[in-house]
Design a protein around this motif. Sequence first.
Motif, PDB file in Angstrom:
ATOM      1  N   SER A 162      50.735 -12.458  24.383  1.00 59.12           N
ATOM      2  CA  SER A 162      50.373 -11.106  23.883  1.00 59.12           C
ATOM      3  C   SER A 162      49.262 -11.673  22.676  1.00 59.12           C
ATOM      4  N   ASP A 163      48.698 -10.325  22.359  1.00 57.13           N
ATOM      5  CA  ASP A 163      47.698 -10.497  21.439  1.00 57.13           C
ATOM      6  C   ASP A 163      48.347 -11.060  20.090  1.00 57.13           C
ATOM      7  N   GLU A 164      49.674 -10.695  19.611  1.00 61.54           N
ATOM      8  CA  GLU A 164      50.346 -10.838  18.497  1.00 61.54           C
ATOM      9  C   GLU A 164      50.512 -12.440  18.706  1.00 61.54           C
ATOM     10  N   GLU A 165      51.025 -13.106  19.509  1.00 65.67           N
ATOM     11  CA  GLU A 165      51.480 -14.447  20.040  1.00 65.67           C
ATOM     12  C   GLU A 165      50.180 -15.345  19.752  1.00 65.67           C
ATOM     13  N   ARG A 166      49.298 -14.822  20.234  1.00 67.74           N
ATOM     14  CA  ARG A 166      47.627 -15.624  20.182  1.00 67.74           C
ATOM     15  C   ARG A 166      47.171 -15.650  18.660  1.00 67.74           C
ATOM     16  N   ARG A 167      47.305 -14.621  18.105  1.00 67.27           N
ATOM     17  CA  ARG A 167      46.927 -14.759  16.459  1.00 67.27           C
ATOM     18  C   ARG A 167      47.987 -15.420  15.802  1.00 67.27           C
ATOM     19  N   LEU A 213      49.546 -18.225  16.974  1.00 63.36           N
ATOM     20  CA  LEU A 213      49.020 -19.768  17.130  1.00 63.36           C
ATOM     21  C   LEU A 213      48.156 -20.042  16.404  1.00 63.36           C
ATOM     22  N   GLU A 214      47.010 -19.083  16.419  1.00 59.51           N
ATOM     23  CA  GLU A 214      45.753 -19.305  15.895  1.00 59.51           C
ATOM     24  C   GLU A 214      45.703 -19.727  14.361  1.00 59.51           C
ATOM     25  N   GLU A 215      46.841 -18.846  13.502  1.00 56.91           N
ATOM     26  CA  GLU A 215      46.882 -18.743  12.361  1.00 56.91           C
ATOM     27  C   GLU A 215      47.586 -20.175  11.980  1.00 56.91           C
ATOM     28  N   LEU A 216      48.739 -20.596  13.050  1.00 60.22           N
ATOM     29  CA  LEU A 216      49.376 -21.944  12.722  1.00 60.22           C
ATOM     30  C   LEU A 216      48.449 -23.331  12.906  1.00 60.22           C
ATOM     31  N   GLU A 217      47.352 -23.014  13.703  1.00 66.34           N
ATOM     32  CA  GLU A 217      46.464 -24.017  13.798  1.00 66.34           C
ATOM     33  C   GLU A 217      45.690 -24.166  12.692  1.00 66.34           C
ATOM     34  N   ARG A 218      45.159 -22.931  12.257  1.00 69.55           N
ATOM     35  CA  ARG A 218      44.256 -23.345  10.925  1.00 69.55           C
ATOM     36  C   ARG A 218      45.030 -23.742   9.768  1.00 69.55           C
ATOM     37  N   GLU A 219      46.369 -23.294   9.610  1.00 74.04           N
ATOM     38  CA  GLU A 219      47.122 -23.767   8.455  1.00 74.04           C
ATOM     39  C   GLU A 219      47.278 -25.259   8.779  1.00 74.04           C
ATOM     40  N   LEU A 220      47.633 -25.938   9.947  1.00 73.58           N
ATOM     41  CA  LEU A 220      47.718 -27.103  10.212  1.00 73.58           C
ATOM     42  C   LEU A 220      46.561 -27.937   9.840  1.00 73.58           C
ATOM     43  N   ALA A 221      45.318 -27.449  10.203  1.00 76.27           N
ATOM     44  CA  ALA A 221      43.944 -28.193  10.066  1.00 76.27           C
ATOM     45  C   ALA A 221      43.791 -27.999   8.564  1.00 76.27           C
ATOM     46  N   SER A 222      44.314 -27.061   7.864  1.00 72.61           N
ATOM     47  CA  SER A 222      44.005 -27.115   6.412  1.00 72.61           C
ATOM     48  C   SER A 222      44.991 -28.198   5.547  1.00 72.61           C
ATOM     49  N   THR A 223      46.221 -28.149   5.985  1.00 71.12           N
ATOM     50  CA  THR A 223      47.221 -29.099   5.370  1.00 71.12           C
ATOM     51  C   THR A 223      47.116 -30.545   5.863  1.00 71.12           C
ATOM     52  N   ASP A 224      47.076 -30.690   6.846  1.00 72.78           N
ATOM     53  CA  ASP A 224      46.880 -32.176   7.506  1.00 72.78           C
ATOM     54  C   ASP A 224      45.798 -32.392   8.436  1.00 72.78           C
ATOM     55  N   PRO A 225      44.567 -32.590   8.048  1.00 70.98           N
ATOM     56  CA  PRO A 225      43.271 -32.570   8.865  1.00 70.98           C
ATOM     57  C   PRO A 225      43.574 -34.000   9.739  1.00 70.98           C
ATOM     58  N   ASP A 226      44.138 -34.760   9.237  1.00 73.84           N
ATOM     59  CA  ASP A 226      44.191 -36.134  10.142  1.00 73.84           C
ATOM     60  C   ASP A 226      45.342 -35.900  11.462  1.00 73.84           C
ATOM     61  N   LEU A 227      46.232 -34.997  11.322  1.00 76.46           N
ATOM     62  CA  LEU A 227      47.316 -34.959  12.291  1.00 76.46           C
ATOM     63  C   LEU A 227      46.617 -33.954  13.174  1.00 76.46           C
ATOM     64  N   ALA A 228      45.737 -33.018  12.705  1.00 81.27           N
ATOM     65  CA  ALA A 228      45.081 -31.953  13.423  1.00 81.27           C
ATOM     66  C   ALA A 228      43.959 -32.536  14.437  1.00 81.27           C
ATOM     67  N   SER A 229      43.317 -33.530  13.871  1.00 83.40           N
ATOM     68  CA  SER A 229      42.139 -34.086  14.621  1.00 83.40           C
ATOM     69  C   SER A 229      42.906 -35.059  15.519  1.00 83.40           C
ATOM     70  N   GLU A 230      44.105 -35.790  15.426  1.00 82.23           N
ATOM     71  CA  GLU A 230      44.817 -36.463  16.337  1.00 82.23           C
ATOM     72  C   GLU A 230      45.150 -35.797  17.592  1.00 82.23           C
TER      73      GLU A 230
END
Length: 102
Positions: free
Chosen positions: A6-11, A13-30
């Motif tokens: 759903s749109d809410e679930e997609r948003r 997940l995108e928010e979780l991805e952005r948060e992960l990329a900002s807090t742990d960029p090494d893990l996000a790139s891995e």
Amino acid sequence: MSVSLSDEERRSLEELERELASTDPDLASELTSGRPRGAAARTLVGSLAVLCGFVMMIAGIMTQIVVLGVLGFLLASAGAYWLLAGTSFRRRVGRHDGDPAP
């Protein structure tokens, strides 16, 4: 079988991805690279080295080329070491400090 989000679930997940990329960029790139690292890479490389070493040993025996057999043995031994070096002895055996010996 794919399940649409759903749109809410997609948003979310995108928010979780952005948060992960900002807090742990090494893990996000891995995670986004898709390449095995750490224990998975060690297992893959070690297993391939052992397999190639055995093939080289058998080829050396069949062709009676001693150098090929010796190199195969060394490669298989190095692969086995590489495969097992990342694990502690207690994890391989499956025992812990509090467990009695069999």
